[in-house]
Write an enzyme that holds these catalytic residues in place. Structure first.
Site, PDB file in Angstrom:
ATOM      1  N   ASP A 158      41.942  38.238  47.568  1.00  0.00           N
ATOM      2  CA  ASP A 158      43.253  37.858  47.033  1.00  0.00           C
ATOM      3  C   ASP A 158      43.110  36.487  46.382  1.00  0.00           C
ATOM      4  O   ASP A 158      43.679  35.496  46.834  1.00  0.00           O
ATOM      5  CB  ASP A 158      44.280  37.841  48.167  1.00  0.00           C
ATOM      6  CG  ASP A 158      45.684  37.550  47.687  1.00  0.00           C
ATOM      7  OD1 ASP A 158      45.920  37.623  46.469  1.00  0.00           O
ATOM      8  OD2 ASP A 158      46.540  37.235  48.540  1.00  0.00           O
ATOM      9  N   CYS A 159      42.327  36.455  45.317  1.00  0.00           N
ATOM     10  CA  CYS A 159      41.948  35.192  44.689  1.00  0.00           C
ATOM     11  C   CYS A 159      42.941  34.788  43.607  1.00  0.00           C
ATOM     12  O   CYS A 159      43.698  35.602  43.097  1.00  0.00           O
ATOM     13  CB  CYS A 159      40.545  35.308  44.088  1.00  0.00           C
ATOM     14  SG  CYS A 159      40.314  36.786  43.076  1.00  0.00           S
TER      15      CYS A 159
END
EC number: 2.5.1.16
Length: 286
Positions: A158-159
């Site tokens: 979840d960058c």
């Protein structure tokens, strides 16, 4: 930032989006980035990092349901899940809905994001930080995946966009580390930007991931907050069958999990892997 002003996103130079700021809840520089959380009448609470919208209360469910339920239901029996990033807690919230998952590890580089989101975005985490299966690690994601002795069935990156602290999560060193700590038949997924405007990101991720996984592709979801079209998610695994499971299998797993979603459903799962021709052409031209 003053209230009753306009906040302009700075991701793109030539175009973009803005939000009316009705009330600033928090705005400070953390150890790693500029963080603002404000209220907007149309989208609820909005969080941005370094001038780029990360999440809003109104449409976050689309992003988090698709990042979570697609890989977990495709895998079918994931016990150990790793989340890289995800400091707002919504990805964790969705993973905790899968009762067969035994451990959830979240690696977030910025402790400030976790702290302030717990306070100012309570609907995102919905108490999931207190789940007994959950472990929080404050560390750089690249360092963690290359040093840990743990292994995982599903890894969710979840960058942020590949600028600032999030840049390292688009490197070969990160992808190699994820492959290293992924169990056989495991699945890696990551947000990969809006492919119509950020096509180079998808091409770069596909090229790098293909060095480590036999099946690399993308799936998509329409998320209004992410300006410019449809959000693209990278998909990588060594089990080539998982991307092509029958609708009957996904339907059975969905019902067995007892999930009630606002966006995700088994039909969306299958349709999400259908990509526009311009992306097929760009990937074929590598």
């Amino acid at each position: 930032m003053a209230e009753n002003t306009m906040w302009h996103e700075t991701l793109h130079d030539q175009f973009g989006q803005y939000f009316a700021v009705d009330n600033v809840l928090y705005h400070e520089k953390t150890d790693h980035q500029d963080l603002i959380i404000f209220e907007n009448a149309a989208f609820g609470r909005v969080m941005a990092l370094d001038g780029v919208v990360q999440t809003t209360e109104r449409d976050e469910f689309i992003y988090h349901e698709m990042m979570t339920h697609v890989p977990l239901l495709a895998h079918g029996h994931a016990k150990h899940v790793l989340i890289i990033g995800g400091g707002d807690g919504a990805m964790l919230r969705e993973v905790t809905r899968h009762k067969n998952v035994e451990t959830i590890t979240m690696v977030e580089i910025d402790a400030g994001v976790v702290s302030f989101c717990r306070q100012y975005l309570p609907n995102h985490n919905a108490g999931s930080y207190d789940d007994p299966r959950f472990t929080l690690v404050i560390d750089d994601g690249v360092n963690f995946v290359n040093q840990t002795h743990q292994t995982f069935d599903v890894i969710i990156s979840d960058c942020t966009d590949p600028i600032g602290p999030g840049e390292s999560l688009f490197t070969s060193a990160f992808y190699e580390g994820c492959k290293r700590c992924l169990n056989p038949g495991g699945i890696f997924v990551a947000q990969n930007g809006v492919c119509f405007l950020q096509q180079d990101e998808a091409i770069d991720s596909h090229r790098k991931l293909s060095h480590y996984f036999s099946d690399v592709g993308f799936y998509q979801a329409a998320i209004p907050t992410y300006y410019g079209g449809i959000m693209t998610f990278a998909w990588a695994t060594d089990n080539d069958a998982l991307r092509h499971l029958s609708s009957e299998i996904i339907q059975a797993r969905f019902h067995a999990a007892g999930l009630k979603c606002r966006y995700y459903n088994p039909a969306i799962h299958a349709a999400a892997f259908a990509l526009p021709q311009y992306l097929h052409d760009a990937l074929s031209a590598q």
